[in-house]
Design a protein around this motif. Structure first.
Motif, PDB file in Angstrom:
ATOM      1  N   VAL A   1      28.269 -15.557  -0.266  1.00  0.00           N
ATOM      2  CA  VAL A   1      29.648 -15.658  -0.737  1.00  0.00           C
ATOM      3  C   VAL A   1      30.254 -14.265  -0.926  1.00  0.00           C
ATOM      4  O   VAL A   1      31.410 -14.026  -0.557  1.00  0.00           O
ATOM      5  CB  VAL A   1      29.721 -16.460  -2.053  1.00  0.00           C
ATOM      6  N   GLU A   2      29.484 -13.329  -1.460  1.00  0.00           N
ATOM      7  CA  GLU A   2      29.979 -11.961  -1.621  1.00  0.00           C
ATOM      8  C   GLU A   2      30.339 -11.350  -0.275  1.00  0.00           C
ATOM      9  O   GLU A   2      31.373 -10.692  -0.138  1.00  0.00           O
ATOM     10  CB  GLU A   2      28.929 -11.104  -2.320  1.00  0.00           C
ATOM     11  N   LEU A   3      29.482 -11.556   0.715  1.00  0.00           N
ATOM     12  CA  LEU A   3      29.708 -10.980   2.036  1.00  0.00           C
ATOM     13  C   LEU A   3      31.010 -11.501   2.649  1.00  0.00           C
ATOM     14  O   LEU A   3      31.769 -10.739   3.262  1.00  0.00           O
ATOM     15  CB  LEU A   3      28.521 -11.314   2.952  1.00  0.00           C
ATOM     16  N   ARG A   4      31.280 -12.779   2.463  1.00  0.00           N
ATOM     17  CA  ARG A   4      32.431 -13.387   3.127  1.00  0.00           C
ATOM     18  C   ARG A   4      33.714 -13.332   2.290  1.00  0.00           C
ATOM     19  O   ARG A   4      34.810 -13.320   2.842  1.00  0.00           O
ATOM     20  CB  ARG A   4      32.088 -14.827   3.518  1.00  0.00           C
ATOM     21  N   SER A   5      33.594 -13.278   0.988  1.00  0.00           N
ATOM     22  CA  SER A   5      34.781 -13.217   0.129  1.00  0.00           C
ATOM     23  C   SER A   5      35.189 -11.794  -0.219  1.00  0.00           C
ATOM     24  O   SER A   5      36.307 -11.562  -0.688  1.00  0.00           O
ATOM     25  CB  SER A   5      34.526 -13.989  -1.168  1.00  0.00           C
ATOM     26  N   HIS A   6      34.250 -10.831  -0.037  1.00  0.00           N
ATOM     27  CA  HIS A   6      34.469  -9.430  -0.409  1.00  0.00           C
ATOM     28  C   HIS A   6      34.666  -9.256  -1.917  1.00  0.00           C
ATOM     29  O   HIS A   6      35.338  -8.317  -2.355  1.00  0.00           O
ATOM     30  CB  HIS A   6      35.651  -8.836   0.362  1.00  0.00           C
ATOM     31  N   LEU A   7      34.061 -10.144  -2.689  1.00  0.00           N
ATOM     32  CA  LEU A   7      34.076 -10.057  -4.143  1.00  0.00           C
ATOM     33  C   LEU A   7      32.679  -9.752  -4.656  1.00  0.00           C
ATOM     34  O   LEU A   7      31.685 -10.019  -3.968  1.00  0.00           O
ATOM     35  CB  LEU A   7      34.576 -11.372  -4.757  1.00  0.00           C
ATOM     36  N   ASP A   8      32.602  -9.205  -5.837  1.00  0.00           N
ATOM     37  CA  ASP A   8      31.329  -8.871  -6.466  1.00  0.00           C
ATOM     38  C   ASP A   8      31.161  -9.755  -7.698  1.00  0.00           C
ATOM     39  O   ASP A   8      32.026  -9.779  -8.578  1.00  0.00           O
ATOM     40  CB  ASP A   8      31.319  -7.394  -6.866  1.00  0.00           C
ATOM     41  N   PHE A   9      30.035 -10.470  -7.769  1.00  0.00           N
ATOM     42  CA  PHE A   9      29.765 -11.377  -8.872  1.00  0.00           C
ATOM     43  C   PHE A   9      28.590 -10.867  -9.715  1.00  0.00           C
ATOM     44  O   PHE A   9      27.765 -10.079  -9.243  1.00  0.00           O
ATOM     45  CB  PHE A   9      29.437 -12.778  -8.349  1.00  0.00           C
ATOM     46  N   LEU A  10      28.521 -11.323 -10.939  1.00  0.00           N
ATOM     47  CA  LEU A  10      27.376 -11.095 -11.833  1.00  0.00           C
ATOM     48  C   LEU A  10      27.085  -9.615 -12.053  1.00  0.00           C
ATOM     49  O   LEU A  10      25.959  -9.240 -12.385  1.00  0.00           O
ATOM     50  CB  LEU A  10      26.127 -11.805 -11.281  1.00  0.00           C
ATOM     51  N   TRP A  11      28.081  -8.778 -11.909  1.00  0.00           N
ATOM     52  CA  TRP A  11      27.871  -7.331 -11.982  1.00  0.00           C
ATOM     53  C   TRP A  11      27.606  -6.841 -13.400  1.00  0.00           C
ATOM     54  O   TRP A  11      27.180  -5.699 -13.584  1.00  0.00           O
ATOM     55  CB  TRP A  11      29.054  -6.591 -11.367  1.00  0.00           C
ATOM     56  N   GLU A  12      27.829  -7.683 -14.407  1.00  0.00           N
ATOM     57  CA  GLU A  12      27.516  -7.281 -15.778  1.00  0.00           C
ATOM     58  C   GLU A  12      26.027  -7.433 -16.099  1.00  0.00           C
ATOM     59  O   GLU A  12      25.559  -6.921 -17.115  1.00  0.00           O
ATOM     60  CB  GLU A  12      28.341  -8.093 -16.770  1.00  0.00           C
ATOM     61  N   LEU A  13      25.282  -8.122 -15.246  1.00  0.00           N
ATOM     62  CA  LEU A  13      23.852  -8.291 -15.460  1.00  0.00           C
ATOM     63  C   LEU A  13      23.105  -7.032 -15.009  1.00  0.00           C
ATOM     64  O   LEU A  13      23.645  -6.185 -14.297  1.00  0.00           O
ATOM     65  CB  LEU A  13      23.346  -9.504 -14.686  1.00  0.00           C
ATOM     66  N   SER A  14      21.856  -6.922 -15.396  1.00  0.00           N
ATOM     67  CA  SER A  14      21.024  -5.829 -14.894  1.00  0.00           C
ATOM     68  C   SER A  14      20.892  -5.950 -13.383  1.00  0.00           C
ATOM     69  O   SER A  14      20.973  -7.049 -12.821  1.00  0.00           O
ATOM     70  CB  SER A  14      19.646  -5.874 -15.540  1.00  0.00           C
ATOM     71  N   ASP A  15      20.704  -4.838 -12.698  1.00  0.00           N
ATOM     72  CA  ASP A  15      20.592  -4.858 -11.243  1.00  0.00           C
ATOM     73  C   ASP A  15      19.478  -5.793 -10.783  1.00  0.00           C
ATOM     74  O   ASP A  15      19.638  -6.544  -9.808  1.00  0.00           O
ATOM     75  CB  ASP A  15      20.339  -3.448 -10.708  1.00  0.00           C
ATOM     76  N   TYR A  16      18.347  -5.755 -11.474  1.00  0.00           N
ATOM     77  CA  TYR A  16      17.210  -6.590 -11.083  1.00  0.00           C
ATOM     78  C   TYR A  16      17.562  -8.073 -11.192  1.00  0.00           C
ATOM     79  O   TYR A  16      17.308  -8.858 -10.274  1.00  0.00           O
ATOM     80  CB  TYR A  16      16.006  -6.276 -11.964  1.00  0.00           C
ATOM     81  N   LYS A  17      18.160  -8.448 -12.306  1.00  0.00           N
ATOM     82  CA  LYS A  17      18.501  -9.855 -12.527  1.00  0.00           C
ATOM     83  C   LYS A  17      19.596 -10.305 -11.558  1.00  0.00           C
ATOM     84  O   LYS A  17      19.528 -11.402 -10.988  1.00  0.00           O
ATOM     85  CB  LYS A  17      18.957 -10.059 -13.974  1.00  0.00           C
ATOM     86  N   GLU A  18      20.593  -9.447 -11.358  1.00  0.00           N
ATOM     87  CA  GLU A  18      21.682  -9.783 -10.436  1.00  0.00           C
ATOM     88  C   GLU A  18      21.161 -10.029  -9.024  1.00  0.00           C
ATOM     89  O   GLU A  18      21.503 -11.033  -8.382  1.00  0.00           O
ATOM     90  CB  GLU A  18      22.715  -8.660 -10.428  1.00  0.00           C
ATOM     91  N   LYS A  19      20.319  -9.124  -8.536  1.00  0.00           N
ATOM     92  CA  LYS A  19      19.806  -9.258  -7.168  1.00  0.00           C
ATOM     93  C   LYS A  19      18.976 -10.524  -7.001  1.00  0.00           C
ATOM     94  O   LYS A  19      19.070 -11.221  -5.982  1.00  0.00           O
ATOM     95  CB  LYS A  19      18.984  -8.020  -6.800  1.00  0.00           C
ATOM     96  N   ALA A  20      18.146 -10.840  -7.989  1.00  0.00           N
ATOM     97  CA  ALA A  20      17.301 -12.031  -7.905  1.00  0.00           C
ATOM     98  C   ALA A  20      18.134 -13.303  -7.882  1.00  0.00           C
ATOM     99  O   ALA A  20      17.867 -14.226  -7.092  1.00  0.00           O
ATOM    100  CB  ALA A  20      16.326 -12.059  -9.073  1.00  0.00           C
ATOM    101  N   ILE A  21      19.150 -13.375  -8.714  1.00  0.00           N
ATOM    102  CA  ILE A  21      19.993 -14.573  -8.778  1.00  0.00           C
ATOM    103  C   ILE A  21      20.817 -14.721  -7.509  1.00  0.00           C
ATOM    104  O   ILE A  21      20.912 -15.811  -6.929  1.00  0.00           O
ATOM    105  CB  ILE A  21      20.913 -14.510 -10.015  1.00  0.00           C
ATOM    106  N   GLU A  22      21.384 -13.619  -7.038  1.00  0.00           N
ATOM    107  CA  GLU A  22      22.300 -13.711  -5.903  1.00  0.00           C
ATOM    108  C   GLU A  22      21.583 -14.000  -4.585  1.00  0.00           C
ATOM    109  O   GLU A  22      22.198 -14.526  -3.653  1.00  0.00           O
ATOM    110  CB  GLU A  22      23.102 -12.419  -5.801  1.00  0.00           C
ATOM    111  N   ALA A  23      20.305 -13.692  -4.499  1.00  0.00           N
ATOM    112  CA  ALA A  23      19.548 -13.959  -3.279  1.00  0.00           C
ATOM    113  C   ALA A  23      18.903 -15.340  -3.276  1.00  0.00           C
ATOM    114  O   ALA A  23      18.341 -15.761  -2.261  1.00  0.00           O
ATOM    115  CB  ALA A  23      18.464 -12.895  -3.098  1.00  0.00           C
ATOM    116  N   ASN A  24      19.001 -16.052  -4.390  1.00  0.00           N
ATOM    117  CA  ASN A  24      18.288 -17.316  -4.565  1.00  0.00           C
ATOM    118  C   ASN A  24      19.134 -18.490  -4.066  1.00  0.00           C
ATOM    119  O   ASN A  24      20.136 -18.861  -4.686  1.00  0.00           O
ATOM    120  CB  ASN A  24      17.955 -17.509  -6.056  1.00  0.00           C
TER     121      ASN A  24
END
Length: 272
Positions: free
Chosen positions: A238-261
């Motif tokens: 969704v980020e790739l196609r919408s050009h928006l950034d989500f969950l950016w207030e989370l830690s980088d580790y947590k954000e990456k794990a959630i967004e790839a799942n």
């Protein structure tokens, strides 16, 4: 000067809203999102925060780039289903579509291009609020093909309401995609841009603090009987196609794990 922009300037006089690094993004505290608001909209957008949803309205397309809303069992338990369309009173008439006269900018949209007035934050999930009628403001509406709006889209909304009864609090973010040119509304008198598709992100924070994500992408031409499994994606997609950034207030580790799942097992339990 727009009313909301005035308030934001009072709150953040030294913070440009969009053109900052992630470390200096404006802190906007709101009950409607988990892990941060969708970041990356144009600086000219109007940020509107209401009791039942928050949205970022795009002056050029005339539609919201995203709508976010927090759902709980009380909110979805109402019976107010009236659809009395109104222009958003917080927006200048040049920034949004209008319902009048004679059905206004959406006149003959169904007959001409098989398009409904599609809620982004659904009325059926907000009708327990005394402010339910604000779901019918046209800032929360986009031209959505009837087969999608009355098919997979409404099916997913119903599944989300079941999740609310199960998990008690569910966060949803949704918005349009503009990946190809679409026919305009035939009688709209303002320049506008009809979406070619839509995305939706669903988040549930479990008792242990773990966040379960689900993400979906729908094309405008989705057939009415299309299975939701066909539209399951990751937040990264969704980020790739919408050009928006989500969950950016989370830690980088947590954000990456959630967004790839893609979370297919959780989809099987809660959506299929």
């Amino acid at each position: 000067m727009k009313l909301l922009h005035f308030y934001l300037i009072l709150l953040f006089p030294f913070l440009p809203f969009v053109s900052l690094s992630q470390d200096h993004r404006a802190e906007i505290h709101c009950k409607h999102w988990l892990g941060g608001y969708p970041y990356g909209t144009p600086a000219t957008n109007d940020l509107i925060i209401r009791d039942i949803y928050a949205l970022s309205n795009n002056d050029d397309t005339k539609f919201a780039d995203w709508v976010a809303y927090r759902l709980d069992p009380e909110l979805i338990s109402g019976s107010n289903k009236s659809r009395k369309w109104k222009a958003d009173p917080w927006l200048d008439p040049s920034e949004t579509l209008e319902p009048e006269p004679h059905h206004g900018d959406y006149k003959n949209a169904y007959d001409s291009i098989h398009t409904d007035r599609g809620h982004q934050a659904p009325l059926g999930s907000l009708d327990g609020s005394p402010f339910w009628y604000e779901a019918n403001y046209l800032s929360n509406i986009t031209p959505q093909k009837s087969d999608l709006n009355q098919g997979a889209w409404v099916t997913l909304e119903e599944k989300v309401r079941s999740m609310v009864n199960k998990y008690k609090v569910v966060y949803v973010m949704t918005g349009p995609l503009y990946e190809r040119e679409m026919p305009p509304l035939p009688f709209a008198d303002e320049p506008h841009k009809v979406p070619s598709g839509y995305w939706k992100i669903i988040l549930v924070e479990m008792e242990n603090g773990h966040i379960e994500p689900l993400a979906f992408i729908f094309d405008q031409d989705t057939p009415r009987g299309s299975a939701l499994q066909n539209h399951l994606y990751t937040i990264d997609d969704v980020e790739l196609r919408s050009h928006l950034d989500f969950l950016w207030e989370l830690s980088d580790y947590k954000e990456k794990a959630i967004e790839a799942n893609k979370n297919e097992d959780w989809f099987e339990i809660n959506i299929k």
